[in-house]
Design a protein around this motif. Structure first.
Motif, short mmCIF file in Angstrom:
data_model
loop_
_atom_site.label_atom_id
_atom_site.label_comp_id
_atom_site.label_asym_id
_atom_site.label_seq_id
_atom_site.Cartn_x
_atom_site.Cartn_y
_atom_site.Cartn_z
N LEU A 88 0.85 -1.18 0.00
CA LEU A 88 0.00 0.00 0.00
C LEU A 88 0.89 1.23 0.00
O LEU A 88 1.61 1.49 0.96
N ASP A 89 0.84 1.98 -1.09
CA ASP A 89 1.59 3.23 -1.19
C ASP A 89 0.61 4.38 -1.22
O ASP A 89 -0.39 4.33 -1.94
N TYR A 90 0.91 5.41 -0.47
CA TYR A 90 0.05 6.58 -0.41
C TYR A 90 0.85 7.80 -0.80
O TYR A 90 2.06 7.86 -0.57
N PRO A 91 0.19 8.79 -1.37
CA PRO A 91 0.93 9.99 -1.78
C PRO A 91 1.46 10.75 -0.56
O PRO A 91 0.91 10.66 0.54
N LEU A 92 2.52 11.49 -0.78
CA LEU A 92 3.07 12.33 0.28
C LEU A 92 2.01 13.34 0.67
O LEU A 92 1.39 13.97 -0.18
N ALA A 93 1.79 13.50 1.96
CA ALA A 93 0.71 14.37 2.44
C ALA A 93 1.03 15.84 2.16
O ALA A 93 2.13 16.31 2.41
N GLU A 94 0.04 16.52 1.60
CA GLU A 94 0.10 17.96 1.39
C GLU A 94 -1.01 18.55 2.26
O GLU A 94 -2.16 18.15 2.16
N TYR A 103 -0.34 6.22 8.06
CA TYR A 103 -0.57 7.43 7.25
C TYR A 103 -1.60 8.33 7.91
O TYR A 103 -1.38 9.53 8.10
N VAL A 104 -2.74 7.76 8.30
CA VAL A 104 -3.81 8.56 8.90
C VAL A 104 -3.40 9.05 10.29
O VAL A 104 -3.68 10.18 10.66
N ARG A 105 -2.70 8.22 11.05
CA ARG A 105 -2.23 8.63 12.38
C ARG A 105 -1.28 9.82 12.27
O ARG A 105 -1.36 10.78 13.05
N ASP A 106 -0.38 9.79 11.29
CA ASP A 106 0.53 10.92 11.09
C ASP A 106 -0.23 12.19 10.71
O ASP A 106 0.08 13.29 11.17
N ASP A 107 -1.26 12.04 9.87
CA ASP A 107 -2.11 13.18 9.52
C ASP A 107 -2.82 13.74 10.75
O ASP A 107 -2.93 14.95 10.93
N MET A 108 -3.32 12.83 11.58
CA MET A 108 -4.04 13.27 12.78
C MET A 108 -3.10 13.99 13.74
O MET A 108 -3.47 15.00 14.34
N GLN A 109 -1.89 13.51 13.88
CA GLN A 109 -0.93 14.18 14.74
C GLN A 109 -0.59 15.57 14.18
O GLN A 109 -0.48 16.53 14.93
N HIS A 110 -0.45 15.68 12.86
CA HIS A 110 -0.20 16.99 12.25
C HIS A 110 -1.38 17.92 12.49
O HIS A 110 -1.18 19.10 12.80
#
Length: 187
Positions: free
Chosen positions: A34-40, A171-178
């Motif tokens: 599972l590859d996801y795009p770099l978060a913007e 991925y989602v956890r990193d977004d939530m922390q941001h």
């Protein structure tokens, strides 16, 4: 000794027939990648008393009382934000937020607490990483201890299986922390 053309032809055909066979090899075990795009991240603001940065790949839906549902359609996940005003109830709000996290201790392998302090913006809180097959893999709360209190948790629309959805949960956890770290109170 006389060489018969028919015998040579049969011999050549047999050699060709048996020599073109591939060796049978077992297939290696495959793993889902599972590859996801770099978060913007983009700034999000509305009529609520706080702002935050959110991944530009999500759908943000405002619920009642300044709550939000932040949907990740590709990952079938949602971050839920809840806002509560503080009015001599900070102890109860903190207890409820901590209780909500530790209800997952039955299924969780570990719960890691990470304190968060942004003294310049007066945002204080706690980020929880929940490892294992719990319903959520991350939760947080932030407050200014005087007026505002926000909680957040992420849920996937799949049976919890920590190993198989780990790239998506990370991925989602990193977004939530941001999101938590970018949260600011409005004046």
């Amino acid at each position: 000794m006389k060489i018969n053309f028919k015998h040579i032809l049969v011999l050549v055909i047999m050699v060709l027939f048996f020599s073109c066979k591939d060796d049978v090899l077992p297939k290696p075990a495959s793993q889902l990648r599972l590859d996801y795009p770099l978060a913007e991240y983009v700034f999000y603001s509305d009529a609520c008393p706080f702002t935050f940065d959110v991944n530009d790949e999500v759908d943000v839906k405002e619920d009642k009382n300044c709550g939000f549902s932040i949907h990740y359609p590709k990952m079938k996940a949602t971050i839920y934000l809840t806002y509560k005003p503080v009015s001599n109830n900070i102890d109860k709000l903190l207890r409820d937020a901590q209780k909500l996290t530790f209800e997952h201790v039955i299924k969780a392998d570990a719960i890691q607490e990470q304190p968060f302090i942004n003294a310049d913006s007066k945002v204080y809180g706690m980020f929880y990483r929940v490892n294992g097959n719990a319903a959520t893999n991350a939760q947080f709360y932030v407050t200014d201890s005087v007026k505002h209190f926000v909680t957040g948790s992420v849920y996937f629309y799949a049976k919890p299986n920590f190993d198989s959805i780990m790239p998506a949960t990370s991925y989602v956890r990193d977004d939530m922390q941001h999101l938590m770290e970018s949260l600011q109170w409005k004046n």
